[in-house]
Design a protein around this motif. Structure first.
Motif, PDB file in Angstrom:
ATOM      1  N   LEU A 159       0.782  -1.137  -0.053  1.00 58.74           N
ATOM      2  CA  LEU A 159      -0.039  -0.115   0.002  1.00 58.74           C
ATOM      3  C   LEU A 159       0.786   1.509  -0.169  1.00 58.74           C
ATOM      4  CD1 LEU A 159      -2.853  -0.950   2.405  1.00 58.74           C
ATOM      5  CD2 LEU A 159      -2.889  -0.609   0.039  1.00 58.74           C
ATOM      6  N   GLY A 160       2.217   1.212   0.105  1.00 56.74           N
ATOM      7  CA  GLY A 160       3.126   1.987  -0.049  1.00 56.74           C
ATOM      8  C   GLY A 160       3.315   3.060   1.350  1.00 56.74           C
ATOM      9  N   ALA A 161       2.801   2.140   2.440  1.00 54.06           N
ATOM     10  CA  ALA A 161       2.948   2.894   3.700  1.00 54.06           C
ATOM     11  C   ALA A 161       4.534   2.897   4.322  1.00 54.06           C
ATOM     12  CB  ALA A 161       2.104   2.294   4.762  1.00 54.06           C
ATOM     13  N   PRO A 162       5.106   3.708   5.157  1.00 51.65           N
ATOM     14  CA  PRO A 162       6.615   3.743   5.346  1.00 51.65           C
ATOM     15  C   PRO A 162       6.744   2.528   6.391  1.00 51.65           C
ATOM     16  CG  PRO A 162       5.587   5.475   6.439  1.00 51.65           C
ATOM     17  CD  PRO A 162       4.317   5.001   5.269  1.00 51.65           C
ATOM     18  N   ASP A 170       3.999  -1.923  12.451  1.00 52.21           N
ATOM     19  CA  ASP A 170       3.396  -2.504  13.715  1.00 52.21           C
ATOM     20  C   ASP A 170       1.883  -2.145  13.686  1.00 52.21           C
ATOM     21  OD1 ASP A 170       5.657  -3.607  14.131  1.00 52.21           O
ATOM     22  OD2 ASP A 170       6.304  -2.227  15.805  1.00 52.21           O
ATOM     23  N   LEU A 171       1.659  -0.776  13.351  1.00 52.87           N
ATOM     24  CA  LEU A 171       0.517  -0.104  13.243  1.00 52.87           C
ATOM     25  C   LEU A 171      -0.516  -1.149  12.643  1.00 52.87           C
ATOM     26  CD1 LEU A 171       0.983   3.506  12.614  1.00 52.87           C
ATOM     27  CD2 LEU A 171       0.108   2.465  14.880  1.00 52.87           C
ATOM     28  N   PHE A 172      -0.154  -1.643  11.378  1.00 56.23           N
ATOM     29  CA  PHE A 172      -1.107  -2.563  10.575  1.00 56.23           C
ATOM     30  C   PHE A 172      -1.504  -3.829  11.389  1.00 56.23           C
ATOM     31  CE2 PHE A 172      -1.223  -0.976   6.195  1.00 56.23           C
ATOM     32  CZ  PHE A 172      -0.554   0.291   6.300  1.00 56.23           C
ATOM     33  N   ARG A 173      -0.282  -4.466  12.109  1.00 56.12           N
ATOM     34  CA  ARG A 173      -0.594  -5.651  12.851  1.00 56.12           C
ATOM     35  C   ARG A 173      -1.727  -5.398  13.561  1.00 56.12           C
ATOM     36  NH1 ARG A 173       5.268  -7.171  14.374  1.00 56.12           N
ATOM     37  NH2 ARG A 173       6.213  -6.558  12.484  1.00 56.12           N
ATOM     38  N   GLU A 174      -1.627  -4.274  14.475  1.00 53.78           N
ATOM     39  CA  GLU A 174      -2.693  -4.004  15.625  1.00 53.78           C
ATOM     40  C   GLU A 174      -3.917  -4.032  14.883  1.00 53.78           C
ATOM     41  OE1 GLU A 174      -1.416  -0.570  17.881  1.00 53.78           O
ATOM     42  OE2 GLU A 174       0.540  -1.395  18.030  1.00 53.78           O
TER      43      GLU A 174
END
Ligand code: HEM
Length: 431
Positions: free
Chosen positions: A177-180, A185-189
Motif C-alpha cells: 500500500l506504500g506505507a512507510p 506495527d500499526l498494521f498488525r494491531e
C-alpha cells in the motif's frame, strides 16, 4: 442424544480435529441444519461448489446489521431529542464507533452482491495484476529472510507464528500500500482489531477489548485517509495508487473510479482478508510438514515440489474452515429446502477432504496434480489475493524448510476455538 450427529464446530475437540466431525457430516447428512450454529452446514465438495454459483445465497450481510443499528440510534435520538427539546437542548449525536466501523465494512466487496460487487472488484483488479504481484517476489524473500535471521538468533523453544508467520503478511500489505516501514506495527494491531470487531461477540472482557478495538479502528480510518490524500497528490508505484488510477481506454471505469471512502474501506479489507489467512496458511503448512517427516524430507531434497506442495498444503489444512452466506430466496441444496433469512456455512475445509473429489483425501501428497481445492473460494468472490497469498506461503515455507534443517515441534499446538479460521495459538518449535 445417542446417535445425534456432532454438529458443533466450536467444541475444543472439533477445533483440534475438525476433520473427524466433517467426515461424519459428509457421510451422514451433507446439508445439515446445526442447532448450535443456527445455520446449514454444507460439507460435500459438489454441494459447496454448487452453492458458490447459487444467486439465492448472498454475501451482503453487513449492510442489514448497519441499517438496524442506525434505526435504533435514530429511534433513541428521537426520544432523547424530544426530551431535550422539551428541556431546550439540541438533538442529534454522532454515530457510535461500532456504527462507523460497520459503515466502513459494509463497503467491502466481500460483503457485497452484484452490481455493487462487480464494480468494486473491477476497480480493485488493477492492483492485483500478475506483474504487480510478481515484482513482490524479491521483497517478500528479503522480508522472510530478515524474520528468519531474527528467529535464528534466538535459541531453545520459540514461536514460529509470532516471530515469522504473523509479522510477514501485515508487513507485505503495508509495503504494497506504500506505507512507510516505520508504520508496520500499526498494521498488525489494526488487523487484530478488525478481526475482533468482525467476529467478536460476548463476554465482559471481550466487550472491553471490543471498545478498545473500535477506538483503534477509528485511528486506522484516519491513517488510511491520510495515505489516500498523499497518493492522490503524489501517485507512486504502490497498490493504492494503482487502485486510484483509471484506465483511459476503459470509459466505464474512468468515469466511475473509487471514492476516497471506498479506497479507505479497500485498504482495511486487504488488511483484514490478507493478514490472518496468510499467517495461518504458513503456520498450518509448516505444522503439516512437521507431522509428516517423509513429506518434509522430500521437499528439502527437491524444492521444485514447492508449487504443488503449496496447493496441497492449502487443501490439506487450509486457513479457512467456513465461509458464510445469507439466504435471500428459497433454494435447494442436495434435496434440502433452504429458506430466505437462514444462514449457510460453506465448509471449505470439509469440501477439500471429500473422497468423492480427492483420492486419499487425508493423505498429504505434495505432488498432487490437478488439485482443484476451494481454499480460495470459487465464483465471483474467489480470493483476489490468491496469487500473493500463494507467493508468500511458497517463499515462507521454502525458506523455513531450507534455513531451519533442525526444525522440530516442541509442544503440541493449541487450536483457537474459531469457526471461520483454522488457526493455532502458537507453533512452538526448536531449530
Ligand atoms: C492463504 C491465504 C488466503 C486465503 C486462504 C484466502 C481465502 C479467501 C476466500 C475463501 C475468499 C472468498 C470469500 C467468499 O466467497 O465469501 C477470499 C476473498 C478475498 N480475499 Fe482472500 N485469502 C487469502 C489471502 C488473501 C490476501 C493476501 C489478500 C489481499 C491482500 C486477500 C484478499 C481477498 C479479498 C479482497 C477477497 C474478497 C474478494 C471478493 O469479494 O470478490 N486474500 N479469500
Amino acid at each position: 442424544m445417542t446417535g445425534a450427529i456432532a454438529d458443533d464446530l466450536l467444541t475444543a475437540q472439533a477445533s483440534a480435529d475438525p476433520y473427524a466431525v466433517f467426515d461424519a457430516l459428509r457421510r451422514e447428512d451433507p446439508v445439515h441444519w446445526s442447532g448450535p450454529h443456527r445455520a446449514w452446514l454444507v460439507t460435500r465438495y459438489a454441494d459447496v461448489s454448487a452453492a458458490f454459483a447459487d444467486k439465492a445465497l448472498s454475501n451482503d450481510r453487513v449492510r442489514p446489521v448497519l441499517a438496524k443499528q442506525r434505526e435504533e440510534r435514530e429511534r433513541n435520538e428521537n426520544q432523547h431529542g424530544a426530551r431535550r427539546a422539551e428541556a431546550g437542548g439540541d438533538d442529534g449525536r454522532p454515530a457510535s464507533a461500532s456504527e462507523r466501523v460497520l459503515a466502513l465494512m459494509s463497503g467491502w466487496m466481500v460483503v457485497s452482491d452484484p452490481p455493487v460487487h462487480t464494480r468494486l472488484r473491477k476497480l480493485a483488479a488493477g492492483a492485483f495484476k500478475g506483474q504487480r504481484i510478481a515484482v513482490m517476489d524479491a521483497r517478500i524473500t528479503a522480508l522472510v529472510d530478515e524474520l528468519l535471521d531474527g528467529f535464528l538468533r534466538g535459541s531453545g523453544e520459540q514461536d514460529l507464528i509470532s516471530e515469522v508467520a504473523y509479522p510477514l503478511p501485515a508487513t507485505v500489505i503495508a509495503t504494497m500500500l506504500g506505507a512507510p516501514p516505520s508504520d508496520r506495527d500499526l498494521f498488525r494491531e489494526w488487523s487484530d482489531e478488525l478481526a475482533l470487531v468482525a467476529f467478536g461477540t460476548g463476554g465482559a472482557a471481550r466487550a472491553e477489548r471490543h471498545e478498545r478495538a473500535l477506538r483503534g479502528l477509528n485511528e486506522m480510518d484516519a491513517y488510511f485517509r491520510g495515505l489516500v490524500a498523499q497518493r492522490r497528490a503524489e501517485p507512486g508505484e504502490d497498490m493504492l495508487s494503482a487502485m486510484m488510477s483509471t484506465d483511459e481506454s476503459d470509459t466505464q471505469t474512468s468515469r466511475d473510479g473509487l471514492s476516497d471512502d471506498e479506497l479507505v474501506a479497500m485498504c482495511a479489507l486487504l488488511l483484514f482478508a490478507g493478514h490472518e489467512t496468510t499467517t495461518n496458511s504458513i503456520a498450518n503448512a509448516t505444522l503439516a510438514l512437521l507431522r509428516d517427516p517423509a513429506a518434509l524430507a522430500a521437499l528439502r531434497e527437491d524444492p521444485s515440489l514447492l508449487n504443488t506442495a503449496v496447493e496441497e498444503l492449502l487443501r490439506y489444512d487450509g486457513p479457512i474452515k467456513v465461509i458464510n452466506r445469507w439466504v435471500v430466496a428459497e433454494t435447494e441444496l442436495a434435496g434440502r429446502t433452504i429458506l430466505p433469512g437462514e444462514r449457510v456455512h460453506l465448509v471449505l475445509a470439509s469440501a477439500d477432504r471429500d473422497p468423492d473429489k480427492f483420492a486419499d483425501p487425508d493423505t498429504l501428497d505434495l505432488t498432487r496434480s490437478p488439485n482443484p481445492h476451494v481454499a480460495f473460494g470459487k465464483g465471483i468472490h474467489a480470493c483476489i489475493g490468491a496469487q500473493l497469498a500463494r507467493m508468500e506461503t511458497r517463499i515462507a515455507v521454502g525458506r523455513i524448510v531450507e534455513r531451519l534443517p533442525g526444525l522440530a515441534l516442541a509442544r503440541e499446538p493449541v487450536w483457537k476455538d474459531a469457526l471461520a479460521s483454522r488457526s493455532m495459538e502458537t507453533l512452538v518449535v526448536t531449530h
